[in-house]
Write a protein that holds these residues in place. Structure first.
Motif, PDB file in Angstrom:
ATOM      1  N   PRO A  82       0.949  -0.679   0.743  1.00 49.95           N
ATOM      2  CA  PRO A  82       0.105  -0.208   0.154  1.00 49.95           C
ATOM      3  C   PRO A  82       0.615   1.090   0.008  1.00 49.95           C
ATOM      4  N   ASP A  83       2.021   1.265   0.615  1.00 50.85           N
ATOM      5  CA  ASP A  83       3.098   2.533   0.132  1.00 50.85           C
ATOM      6  C   ASP A  83       3.603   2.987  -1.405  1.00 50.85           C
ATOM      7  N   SER A  84       3.505   1.913  -2.346  1.00 52.53           N
ATOM      8  CA  SER A  84       3.914   1.714  -3.450  1.00 52.53           C
ATOM      9  C   SER A  84       3.492   2.642  -4.000  1.00 52.53           C
ATOM     10  N   ARG A  85       3.580   3.600  -4.837  1.00 56.87           N
ATOM     11  CA  ARG A  85       3.512   4.645  -5.698  1.00 56.87           C
ATOM     12  C   ARG A  85       3.571   4.553  -6.960  1.00 56.87           C
ATOM     13  N   PHE A  86       2.199   5.088  -7.571  1.00 55.89           N
ATOM     14  CA  PHE A  86       2.443   4.990  -8.952  1.00 55.89           C
ATOM     15  C   PHE A  86       2.933   6.403 -10.166  1.00 55.89           C
ATOM     16  N   LEU A  87       3.408   6.573 -10.947  1.00 61.35           N
ATOM     17  CA  LEU A  87       3.387   7.865 -11.729  1.00 61.35           C
ATOM     18  C   LEU A  87       2.883   7.556 -13.327  1.00 61.35           C
ATOM     19  N   ASP A  88       1.416   7.861 -13.608  1.00 56.80           N
ATOM     20  CA  ASP A  88       1.865   7.880 -14.778  1.00 56.80           C
ATOM     21  C   ASP A  88       2.033   9.621 -15.739  1.00 56.80           C
TER      22      ASP A  88
END
Ligand code: SAM
Length: 271
Positions: A82-88
């Motif tokens: 849940p701490d991972s982050r995605f950037l488009d």
């Protein structure tokens, strides 16, 4: 004619990609007969602002990320932590962000960046989802050295860049990739695709003046080596090159090139 933007406005749109249709019916709740007129109304608003091929030819509603072999890996990384982050990066209408949300990503994990803030605003009209999804969005020019980039730096585990790098020549791509590298955490993966070429090189832009660099598998290796050296990072590059059918290409256009294709990639930050 070669650089006349009206050539990109597809007039006889009778159907859209079936996966996008399914998304608009099941996620956005549109009736089947509403889908085409709704998409065209949004497309025309966006095209009046920015007459780009991806808008005029309806590619702004096509899901890219989920079509790549690397998608399962991306989704697993996002869902398992849940701490991972995605950037488009260059998210346009944020269609790939919606797909991740539907597939289980939490809104707080999802971040979009695009030059054009109106695309993000219009995306909530397109997907009719303002009441169920709100994600962090940054209206930014990747080439802007004066912007405050600190909110995005050293933060992301999975990044998506489809149809972005090929906008620029080699120098412009290196500059953009240096910026993108600054957003990553060690171990991060960058997934996407670009217009490529079997031979690699600078070719005339599809619109406007100047050139865009079309990467081959070989030049893309060299590219990430250069970006790595400039950013004190190291990258492992995996690619798949899909040649285009040259008989289906508009070979009379000045930008056409017989070895043109699409370069799919998964680039991992190893240091
Ligand atoms: C061809 S579209 C691809 C959009 C999306 N990734 C997709 O696959 O449909 C390229 C996107 O990059 C954005 N873009 C172009 N130049 C940019 C820049 N300098 N900085 C940030 N975004 C940019 C555009 O606004 C556009 O939404």
């Amino acid at each position: 004619m070669a650089n006349d933007s009206s050539q990109w406005l597809q007039k006889d749109v009778k159907e859209i990609d079936p996966i996008s249709r399914q998304l608009l019916e099941s996620y956005s709740g549109l009736a089947p007969e509403e889908v085409i007129p709704h998409c065209l109304a949004i497309r025309d608003k966006a095209f009046a602002l920015y007459p780009w091929p991806c808008i005029g030819q309806m590619r702004f509603i096509r899901l890219s990320l989920a079509s790549y072999p690397s998608y399962a890996n991306a989704l697993e990384r996002i869902r398992s932590n849940p701490d991972s982050r995605f950037l488009d990066v260059g998210c346009c209408f944020g269609q790939d962000i919606r797909k991740l949300f539907i597939d289980g990503a939490k809104p707080e994990q999802l971040v979009g960046l695009d030059l054009v803030p109106e695309f993000n605003t219009l995306s909530y009209d397109l997907f009719r989802d303002a009441s169920k999804l709100s994600f962090e969005f940054h209206a930014r020019n990747l080439h802007d050295d004066d912007a405050d980039w600190s909110p995005l730096e050293n933060r992301f585990d999975v990044l998506h860049l489809t149809s972005l790098l090929h906008i620029w020549n080699w120098e412009g791509q290196v500059k953009a990739a240096q910026r993108i590298a600054s957003f990553t955490k060690p171990g991060a993966i960058l997934i996407g695709s670009s217009l490529g070429s079997g031979v690699g090189g600078e070719f005339p832009n599809l619109e406007g003046d100047g050139t865009n660099f079309r990467q081959s598998e070989k030049t893309f290796e060299k590219f990430w080596k250069e970006v790595g050296e400039k950013t004190s990072t190291k990258w492992d590059v995996k690619t798949i090159f899909k040649a285009m059918d040259s008989t289906r290409m508009n070979m009379n256009q000045n930008w056409a090139e017989p070895t043109m294709g699409i370069l799919l990639f998964e680039v991992t930050r190893v240091e």
